[in-house]
Design a protein around this motif. Sequence first.
Motif, PDB file in Angstrom:
ATOM      1  N   HIS A   1     -14.481 -10.991  21.061  1.00  0.00           N
ATOM      2  CA  HIS A   1     -14.177 -10.736  19.660  1.00  0.00           C
ATOM      3  C   HIS A   1     -14.671  -9.360  19.223  1.00  0.00           C
ATOM      4  O   HIS A   1     -14.006  -8.673  18.439  1.00  0.00           O
ATOM      5  N   GLU A   2     -15.820  -8.937  19.737  1.00  0.00           N
ATOM      6  CA  GLU A   2     -16.332  -7.617  19.370  1.00  0.00           C
ATOM      7  C   GLU A   2     -15.437  -6.512  19.918  1.00  0.00           C
ATOM      8  O   GLU A   2     -15.142  -5.532  19.222  1.00  0.00           O
ATOM      9  N   ALA A   3     -14.984  -6.669  21.165  1.00  0.00           N
ATOM     10  CA  ALA A   3     -14.086  -5.671  21.740  1.00  0.00           C
ATOM     11  C   ALA A   3     -12.762  -5.640  20.996  1.00  0.00           C
ATOM     12  O   ALA A   3     -12.207  -4.572  20.706  1.00  0.00           O
ATOM     13  N   LEU A   4     -12.241  -6.819  20.666  1.00  0.00           N
ATOM     14  CA  LEU A   4     -10.975  -6.890  19.947  1.00  0.00           C
ATOM     15  C   LEU A   4     -11.132  -6.344  18.531  1.00  0.00           C
ATOM     16  O   LEU A   4     -10.232  -5.659  18.025  1.00  0.00           O
ATOM     17  N   ALA A   5     -12.263  -6.616  17.902  1.00  0.00           N
ATOM     18  CA  ALA A   5     -12.509  -6.058  16.566  1.00  0.00           C
ATOM     19  C   ALA A   5     -12.505  -4.532  16.613  1.00  0.00           C
ATOM     20  O   ALA A   5     -11.989  -3.884  15.693  1.00  0.00           O
ATOM     21  N   GLY A   6     -13.037  -3.977  17.672  1.00  0.00           N
ATOM     22  CA  GLY A   6     -13.005  -2.522  17.814  1.00  0.00           C
ATOM     23  C   GLY A   6     -11.592  -1.987  17.896  1.00  0.00           C
ATOM     24  O   GLY A   6     -11.257  -0.961  17.272  1.00  0.00           O
ATOM     25  N   ARG A   7     -10.729  -2.686  18.627  1.00  0.00           N
ATOM     26  CA  ARG A   7      -9.327  -2.264  18.726  1.00  0.00           C
ATOM     27  C   ARG A   7      -8.613  -2.448  17.387  1.00  0.00           C
ATOM     28  O   ARG A   7      -7.776  -1.632  17.001  1.00  0.00           O
ATOM     29  N   MET A   8      -8.931  -3.523  16.671  1.00  0.00           N
ATOM     30  CA  MET A   8      -8.329  -3.733  15.354  1.00  0.00           C
ATOM     31  C   MET A   8      -8.723  -2.607  14.408  1.00  0.00           C
ATOM     32  O   MET A   8      -7.901  -2.115  13.618  1.00  0.00           O
ATOM     33  N   ALA A   9      -9.977  -2.204  14.466  1.00  0.00           N
ATOM     34  CA  ALA A   9     -10.434  -1.098  13.624  1.00  0.00           C
ATOM     35  C   ALA A   9      -9.678   0.191  13.964  1.00  0.00           C
ATOM     36  O   ALA A   9      -9.297   0.959  13.064  1.00  0.00           O
ATOM     37  N   MET A  10      -9.434   0.417  15.243  1.00  0.00           N
ATOM     38  CA  MET A  10      -8.697   1.606  15.654  1.00  0.00           C
ATOM     39  C   MET A  10      -7.253   1.556  15.155  1.00  0.00           C
ATOM     40  O   MET A  10      -6.707   2.571  14.695  1.00  0.00           O
ATOM     41  N   LEU A  11      -6.632   0.386  15.213  1.00  0.00           N
ATOM     42  CA  LEU A  11      -5.268   0.239  14.694  1.00  0.00           C
ATOM     43  C   LEU A  11      -5.242   0.436  13.178  1.00  0.00           C
ATOM     44  O   LEU A  11      -4.282   0.992  12.624  1.00  0.00           O
ATOM     45  N   GLY A  12      -6.290  -0.015  12.522  1.00  0.00           N
ATOM     46  CA  GLY A  12      -6.381   0.204  11.089  1.00  0.00           C
ATOM     47  C   GLY A  12      -6.576   1.668  10.751  1.00  0.00           C
ATOM     48  O   GLY A  12      -5.915   2.211   9.847  1.00  0.00           O
ATOM     49  N   ASN A  13      -7.458   2.333  11.477  1.00  0.00           N
ATOM     50  CA  ASN A  13      -7.705   3.758  11.239  1.00  0.00           C
ATOM     51  C   ASN A  13      -6.469   4.606  11.521  1.00  0.00           C
ATOM     52  O   ASN A  13      -6.279   5.665  10.909  1.00  0.00           O
ATOM     53  N   ALA A  14      -5.628   4.132  12.444  1.00  0.00           N
ATOM     54  CA  ALA A  14      -4.396   4.870  12.769  1.00  0.00           C
ATOM     55  C   ALA A  14      -3.303   4.632  11.734  1.00  0.00           C
ATOM     56  O   ALA A  14      -2.253   5.285  11.784  1.00  0.00           O
ATOM     57  N   GLY A  15      -3.532   3.689  10.802  1.00  0.00           N
ATOM     58  CA  GLY A  15      -2.554   3.420   9.762  1.00  0.00           C
ATOM     59  C   GLY A  15      -1.485   2.421  10.128  1.00  0.00           C
ATOM     60  O   GLY A  15      -0.503   2.275   9.393  1.00  0.00           O
ATOM     61  N   TYR A  16      -1.679   1.685  11.232  1.00  0.00           N
ATOM     62  CA  TYR A  16      -0.685   0.695  11.644  1.00  0.00           C
ATOM     63  C   TYR A  16      -0.923  -0.657  10.969  1.00  0.00           C
ATOM     64  O   TYR A  16       0.029  -1.398  10.699  1.00  0.00           O
ATOM     65  N   LEU A  17      -2.187  -1.005  10.745  1.00  0.00           N
ATOM     66  CA  LEU A  17      -2.546  -2.302  10.175  1.00  0.00           C
ATOM     67  C   LEU A  17      -3.447  -2.104   8.957  1.00  0.00           C
ATOM     68  O   LEU A  17      -4.216  -1.144   8.893  1.00  0.00           O
ATOM     69  N   HIS A  18      -3.345  -3.025   8.008  1.00  0.00           N
ATOM     70  CA  HIS A  18      -4.296  -3.099   6.907  1.00  0.00           C
ATOM     71  C   HIS A  18      -5.480  -3.934   7.392  1.00  0.00           C
ATOM     72  O   HIS A  18      -5.387  -5.156   7.478  1.00  0.00           O
ATOM     73  N   ILE A  19      -6.584  -3.301   7.707  1.00  0.00           N
ATOM     74  CA  ILE A  19      -7.735  -4.000   8.246  1.00  0.00           C
ATOM     75  C   ILE A  19      -8.896  -3.868   7.268  1.00  0.00           C
ATOM     76  O   ILE A  19      -9.408  -2.765   7.039  1.00  0.00           O
ATOM     77  N   GLY A  20      -9.279  -4.995   6.657  1.00  0.00           N
ATOM     78  CA  GLY A  20     -10.454  -4.993   5.810  1.00  0.00           C
ATOM     79  C   GLY A  20     -11.703  -5.214   6.638  1.00  0.00           C
ATOM     80  O   GLY A  20     -12.576  -4.353   6.723  1.00  0.00           O
ATOM     81  N   GLU A  21     -11.771  -6.366   7.291  1.00  0.00           N
ATOM     82  CA  GLU A  21     -12.892  -6.718   8.153  1.00  0.00           C
ATOM     83  C   GLU A  21     -12.362  -6.904   9.575  1.00  0.00           C
ATOM     84  O   GLU A  21     -11.672  -7.883   9.869  1.00  0.00           O
ATOM     85  N   PRO A  22     -12.637  -5.963  10.480  1.00  0.00           N
ATOM     86  CA  PRO A  22     -12.079  -6.042  11.841  1.00  0.00           C
ATOM     87  C   PRO A  22     -12.436  -7.330  12.576  1.00  0.00           C
ATOM     88  O   PRO A  22     -11.611  -7.860  13.324  1.00  0.00           O
ATOM     89  N   GLY A  23     -13.647  -7.834  12.364  1.00  0.00           N
ATOM     90  CA  GLY A  23     -14.035  -9.072  13.048  1.00  0.00           C
ATOM     91  C   GLY A  23     -13.195 -10.253  12.618  1.00  0.00           C
ATOM     92  O   GLY A  23     -12.799 -11.079  13.444  1.00  0.00           O
ATOM     93  N   THR A  24     -12.902 -10.326  11.321  1.00  0.00           N
ATOM     94  CA  THR A  24     -12.052 -11.409  10.823  1.00  0.00           C
ATOM     95  C   THR A  24     -10.649 -11.283  11.386  1.00  0.00           C
ATOM     96  O   THR A  24     -10.037 -12.275  11.811  1.00  0.00           O
ATOM     97  N   ALA A  25     -10.109 -10.061  11.390  1.00  0.00           N
ATOM     98  CA  ALA A  25      -8.769  -9.843  11.939  1.00  0.00           C
ATOM     99  C   ALA A  25      -8.709 -10.231  13.411  1.00  0.00           C
ATOM    100  O   ALA A  25      -7.730 -10.840  13.865  1.00  0.00           O
ATOM    101  N   ALA A  26      -9.755  -9.906  14.161  1.00  0.00           N
ATOM    102  CA  ALA A  26      -9.791 -10.246  15.587  1.00  0.00           C
ATOM    103  C   ALA A  26      -9.774 -11.751  15.800  1.00  0.00           C
ATOM    104  O   ALA A  26      -9.017 -12.267  16.629  1.00  0.00           O
ATOM    105  N   ARG A  27     -10.592 -12.469  15.059  1.00  0.00           N
ATOM    106  CA  ARG A  27     -10.641 -13.926  15.213  1.00  0.00           C
ATOM    107  C   ARG A  27      -9.317 -14.561  14.811  1.00  0.00           C
ATOM    108  O   ARG A  27      -8.825 -15.483  15.475  1.00  0.00           O
ATOM    109  N   GLN A  28      -8.708 -14.066  13.738  1.00  0.00           N
ATOM    110  CA  GLN A  28      -7.435 -14.627  13.297  1.00  0.00           C
ATOM    111  C   GLN A  28      -6.325 -14.325  14.297  1.00  0.00           C
ATOM    112  O   GLN A  28      -5.443 -15.169  14.521  1.00  0.00           O
ATOM    113  N   PHE A  29      -6.369 -13.158  14.913  1.00  0.00           N
ATOM    114  CA  PHE A  29      -5.367 -12.832  15.933  1.00  0.00           C
ATOM    115  C   PHE A  29      -5.433 -13.827  17.088  1.00  0.00           C
ATOM    116  O   PHE A  29      -4.401 -14.346  17.533  1.00  0.00           O
ATOM    117  N   VAL A  30      -6.628 -14.093  17.566  1.00  0.00           N
ATOM    118  CA  VAL A  30      -6.796 -15.012  18.695  1.00  0.00           C
ATOM    119  C   VAL A  30      -6.312 -16.411  18.323  1.00  0.00           C
ATOM    120  O   VAL A  30      -5.592 -17.070  19.091  1.00  0.00           O
TER     121      VAL A  30
END
Length: 202
Positions: free
Chosen positions: A132-161
Motif C-alpha cells: 500500500h505504501e508503494a502504491l500510494a507513492g505511485r498514486m501521488a505521482m499520478l496526482g502530481n502529473a495531473g492525471y488523477l485527483h488525489i487527496g490522500e494517496p494512501g486512501t486512493a491506494a487502498r480503494q484501488f486494490v
Amino acid sequence: MAPRNRRRDILDAAAPIFGEDGYERASIDAIASRAGVSKPTVYSHFGGKDQLFRESVADSAQQQNEASLGAILAMDLTPDGWRESLYQLGLALADCSLSPCSVFLDRMIVAEIGRDPDIFELVQTRAVRPVHEALAGRMAMLGNAGYLHIGEPGTAARQFVVLANAELPELTVLGTQRISAEDFEAAVRAGVDTFLRAYAVV
C-alpha cells in the motif's frame, strides 16, 4: 549442482499443508514427508510447529509482497501509458491475490487469528503495508502529473486494490474455483473503471 536448501523445501511444503489443514490438524510428519526431509530436520530448522507456522505465514506474506511490489514498480507513468498501465497493475495485483500462495495465506489467517492474533499484524507488516505504501507513492505521482485527483494517496491506494478485486471473491468462490481469463480481466477492468470514474481528471 547447488546444495539443497532444506529450509526452503520445508517452507514450500508447510504453506499448503497449513493452508489446507489448519494449524491444529497439520502435522510435522506430513510437512517433513512433503519436503522430503526427516522430522528431526524440521525441528532443527524451526524448533517446533508453532515457530514453523509463524515462519510459513511470514514467508508466504513475503512472496506475495514481492510479486505485488514488482507490479507496482513496473508501472508506466507517461502521459500515453499511465491509464493502460493502471489496468495492467489491477490485473497483476488481482492475479497475486488469487495465487496459491495468497490463497493459502488467507486461509491460515482466517483459521488461526483467534488462536494467535499477532498473525494479522505479521501479515500487515510483511505484505499489506509495504504494498500500500508503494502504491500510494505511485498514486501521488499520478496526482502530481495531473492525471488523477488525489487527496490522500494512501486512501486512493487502498480503494484501488479493493475495487480491482471487488468481484473476484464471488466469481472464484473465495479463490477455490478457476474462471476464464476473459471473465477475470472483465471483472478487474470494471473495478479499475470505477476507480477512474472517481479519481481521473476529466
